[in-house]
Write an enzyme that holds these catalytic residues in place. Sequence first.
Site, PDB file in Angstrom:
ATOM      1  N   SER A 110       0.834  -1.196   0.000  1.00 28.51           N
ATOM      2  CA  SER A 110       0.000   0.000   0.000  1.00 28.51           C
ATOM      3  C   SER A 110       0.870   1.247   0.000  1.00 28.51           C
ATOM      4  CB  SER A 110      -0.909  -0.004   1.233  1.00 28.51           C
ATOM      5  OG  SER A 110      -1.697   1.159   1.265  1.00 28.51           O
ATOM      6  N   GLY A 111       0.568   2.160  -0.920  1.00 32.41           N
ATOM      7  CA  GLY A 111       1.326   3.405  -1.035  1.00 32.41           C
ATOM      8  C   GLY A 111       2.468   3.344  -2.012  1.00 32.41           C
ATOM      9  N   THR A 115      -2.109   1.842  -8.019  1.00 33.32           N
ATOM     10  CA  THR A 115      -3.287   2.416  -8.689  1.00 33.32           C
ATOM     11  C   THR A 115      -2.872   3.414  -9.761  1.00 33.32           C
ATOM     12  OG1 THR A 115      -4.578   2.134  -6.661  1.00 33.32           O
ATOM     13  CG2 THR A 115      -5.444   3.645  -8.316  1.00 33.32           C
ATOM     14  N   ASN A 160      -0.897   5.407   2.920  1.00 36.46           N
ATOM     15  CA  ASN A 160      -1.292   5.932   1.607  1.00 36.46           C
ATOM     16  C   ASN A 160      -2.608   6.686   1.764  1.00 36.46           C
ATOM     17  OD1 ASN A 160      -1.717   6.437  -1.063  1.00 36.46           O
ATOM     18  ND2 ASN A 160      -1.987   4.320  -1.694  1.00 36.46           N
ATOM     19  N   SER A 163      -5.404   4.604  -0.725  1.00 38.03           N
ATOM     20  CA  SER A 163      -5.044   3.192  -0.748  1.00 38.03           C
ATOM     21  C   SER A 163      -6.207   2.347  -1.265  1.00 38.03           C
ATOM     22  CB  SER A 163      -4.665   2.727   0.659  1.00 38.03           C
ATOM     23  OG  SER A 163      -4.397   1.344   0.677  1.00 38.03           O
ATOM     24  N   SER A 164      -5.923   1.457  -2.232  1.00 36.37           N
ATOM     25  CA  SER A 164      -6.949   0.536  -2.741  1.00 36.37           C
ATOM     26  C   SER A 164      -7.172  -0.549  -1.704  1.00 36.37           C
ATOM     27  CB  SER A 164      -6.505  -0.085  -4.070  1.00 36.37           C
ATOM     28  OG  SER A 164      -6.331   0.894  -5.049  1.00 36.37           O
ATOM     29  N   GLY A 390      -0.082  -5.902  -2.417  1.00 32.10           N
ATOM     30  CA  GLY A 390       1.190  -6.588  -2.338  1.00 32.10           C
ATOM     31  C   GLY A 390       1.289  -7.380  -1.045  1.00 32.10           C
ATOM     32  N   GLU A 392       1.914  -8.253   2.621  1.00 31.88           N
ATOM     33  CA  GLU A 392       1.736  -7.403   3.800  1.00 31.88           C
ATOM     34  C   GLU A 392       2.279  -8.099   5.033  1.00 31.88           C
ATOM     35  OE1 GLU A 392      -2.286  -6.115   4.229  1.00 31.88           O
ATOM     36  OE2 GLU A 392      -2.150  -4.710   2.546  1.00 31.88           O
TER      37      GLU A 392
END
Length: 1110
Positions: A110-111, A115, A160, A163-164, A390, A392
């Site tokens: 994330s970040g 996206t 982020n 973040s998605s 990704g 984590e």
Amino acid sequence: MSKMEVKTSLLDNMIGVGDMVLLEPLTEESFIENLRKRFDHSEIYTYIGSVVISMNPYKHLSIYTADKVEEYRNRNFYELSPHIYALSDEAYRSLRDQDKDQCILITGESGAGKTEASKLVMSYVAAVCGKGQEVNKVKEQLLQSNPVLEAFGNAKTVRNDNSSRFGKYMDIEFDFKGDPIGGVISNYLLEKSRVVKQPRGERNFHIFYQLLSGASEDTLKKLKLDRDFSKYNYLSLDSATVNGLDDAANFRTVRNAMQIVGFMEDEVQSVLELVAAVLKLGNIEFKPESRVNGFDESRVKDKNDLKEMCELLGIDQSVLERAFSFRTVEARSDKVSTTLNVAQAYYARDALAKNLYSRLFSWLVTRINESIKAQTKTRKKVMGVLDIYGFEIFEDNSFEQFIINYCNEKLQQIFIELTLREEQEEYVREGIEWTNIEYFNNAIICDLIENNQNGILAMLDEECLRPGTVTDETFLDKLNTICAEHQHFESRQSKNSKFLTDHSLPHNCFRIQHYAGKVLYRVEGFVDKNNDLLYRDLSQAMFKANHSIMRALFPEGNPAKVNLKRPPTAGFQFRASVATLMKNLQTKNPNYIRCIKPNDKKSAHIFTESLVGHQVRYLGLMENVRVRRAGYAFRQAYEPCLERYKMLCKQTWPHWKGPAREGVEVLLNNLQVAPEEYSYGRSKVFIRNPRTLFFLEEKRRQCLEDLATLIQKIYRGWKCRTHFLLLKKSQVVVAAWYRRYAQQKKYQKIKSATVVMQSFIRGWKARKILRELKYQKRCEEAVTTIAAYWHGTQARRELKRLKEEARRKHAVAVIWAYWLGLKVRREYRKFFRANAGRKIYEFTIQRIMQQHFLGLKNTMPSMSPIDKTWPVRRYQFLDGAHKELRRIFHLWRCKKYRSQFTEEKKAIYEEKLQASELFKDKKALYPSSVSQPFKGDYLEINKNPKYQKLNSMVEEKILLADIVNKINRANGKGAPRIFVLTKNNFVLADQKTGQVKASVPLPDLSSVSVSTQADGFFALKLKEGTTSAAKGDFLLSSDHLIEIITKLQRTGAAAASRDQINVDISDEFLVQFKQDKVCVKFIQGSPKNGNNAACKRKNNRLLEVSVPSP
């Protein structure tokens, strides 16, 4: 591109190493250092063969312009510096030209910029594919689906701001030309737990904040919402606002994007209603209520939020309230109802909120797919874009991290398989012997998680379905029993004795050694999150909602289709989705983008080595480089290879005449490169060690320096020769121009001296002739002067003589006249005294009259005929003359005034004069009409298109046209009519249609009757026996009565060739209506309609007109 055209290669102007395959030496430290060096110079993209590493720059870079798109369009992958556009172009061209389905896998934590990377890929493909109205519409819909899904699926996290919180896979479909014709989106594992609870420093999904910030007051009122975030329990307040994030503007963007994608206005409203319902659901609170059996039953504290939510969804409030208090369990034909305590009620509420939002999100994806799906049924080319979480590793890892890391294990497995397969296929295609590559196969880890019998997910499902007491601890005990001997599973309570003293491993946790490292998972919540249980009562309550999309969200709530089978668990559904995804990816040619976050502060120019190293490890980048370098580190087609290194050999420089492969062979043999360092394929040369490539590059750099020196030498010689020849040519030109200039100056001097000499000679000759002429003229003038003086002397002498003679004669006449006068005076003196008085009187009178007339000249009045002033007479004896002069002057100035009139003006004054003779001192309405000019055609019938029909029927010249009211005998009310007067007729027509109602010749008109009052009523009486008199007389009313009657009298008399029409002025007169005579009587009173006269029928023989008192 010509052979001599310079290309910007991957190896040119390189900061660090552009392709990690060429990194030497290859260690994790050198790998990270190379990333740092490129990141510090804003080079955020680096290759590992065909894999793109993308570093999030946390700032705007000017490398995504339209010029950049054109620069990378239709270029070889390694031809330019590393860029995400190069990979996008390679994938698109392979799809379009080679008919190979493609997939682009974007991974990272994330970040890291996943996206944004997917947006860049889609925008590049949209920019380089075909154009056209339909194609542009499809491209716009595909691009605009991103803002909608981001609003409902993205949130602000500590890592982020956008973040998605879901995985997205989009298949973009193309036709045979390579133009997009549609797409299909698949979503994976929305983090729905965020709906009810967010970690500190994070926000709920964007759409909640966007709706409250950007919706209009009217929309919020309809949704029963307030802008204050603090009024909603599901919204965290510590991060409600984010710097650089305009929720209001983003809401407008989302509304516009939904419209472009194809959402109807009622669908958008329905979606917003469900979002508002989720917020309202979070505000519902419960209180315990004791029952007779000793158990507590939950009750809703404040029913206002429940009521508003039910109104939004169209649900019966009592049904939903019961669903929060009771739970019905069905077993075959038996139904058992149990009460819910407060904790269970809160669990049911949060479960409903999570399910409502996650199902709404799935409905949105389905609805977008309906809009963007391809309309044609022909075979389509497909490019897939995978944007998924990704690997984590958090301090506290739970079920979500376990599922995400399982997905990344599968992606890593397929990545290694597809990479090795691609390498093997290329070696076979080029005819090079394939060498087995040793690498870590993570299939054993995938099997640990997904095995149908002994896998962790299978055991979790089995534990969830097992009857009896099921807890997270029982699940962990089961894992410890079955997986204890697995080399990648660790637990302190397992039978494996080596972990019994591992204090880094808590008792309620287990650890898995993933390909990216060891991850510690806390089992708390695994069972509940895997169950994802929603009580059947709530599903049935939602199905009963009178809402456009609620039934589609909760189909299991349909009472007619009760399914007692337990719904599939979250783990089972995700495992099936991942299996489908893997199967889909294996049918396509893969392209990889590995996204890395340089720091946790979301700041540019900060590179945290430990964080980057952690991501490099769990993304398996080092493993990727080793796999790529296990065979041949570098490969290149013969033509570009020869083009790049041909200057290193005399035989190939500057031009090689034969095949490119033979030229490369000559080149490498001449450079004495060891044969084991390279191999020749069918279309490419393969170099095993990067050192060999760097050796070639170093030789090329030295050769380029020598060539540059040679070029400089030749250029300088050419420049000096050119400069010398230019100087020489210039000297010749300058000398020629100077000689020309010198001769011109010499010629000008000679010419000027000649002109001066000529002028002096001509002047001398002219002056000489002038002197001679002057002398001759003076001689002639002297003779003339002498003669003139002589003649003057003679004339003066004669004049003197004549004057003397005349004086003598005049003196005799004067003496004679005086003598005669003396004689007369002597004779007159005798008679003077007798007549002196009368003479003096006559003289005095004459003098007075003279002064009086001269005084009148200066005191005359103005030339206006109405000016009645006249100078005062000073003497009484002038009274008669004074009056006569006044009369004569008035007649004279009246004549002068009349002479100024035109014929038209004379006619108007004649009409005014005739009106005065008719009505002055006879009708009270007359004084008000004096100042009003007689206009005649008040309706402008000739110009007004409304009366075109009437104008065509009246052939004569119109003298008067006005609106009058025709009085009805039956009720005394008036109907508007158009009154038109010509030379021979008067016409009455309908005001609206212009249709002629009556046309009467003027000779048939006998008289006109009016009252003495200030009203506009008048009667037109017709001669008995005429055709026009069959319907009787006309009783009319008009605001221009004086003008109408005056013109009627003048025109009627002329048309009838007789005396003028009689005008009867009386307050009572008779009017003939067909066979009956009616008396019209005028009285003074107070009419109901104000200041206007009103007509009222009294009986069959009397009409009474009320006129306002003056």
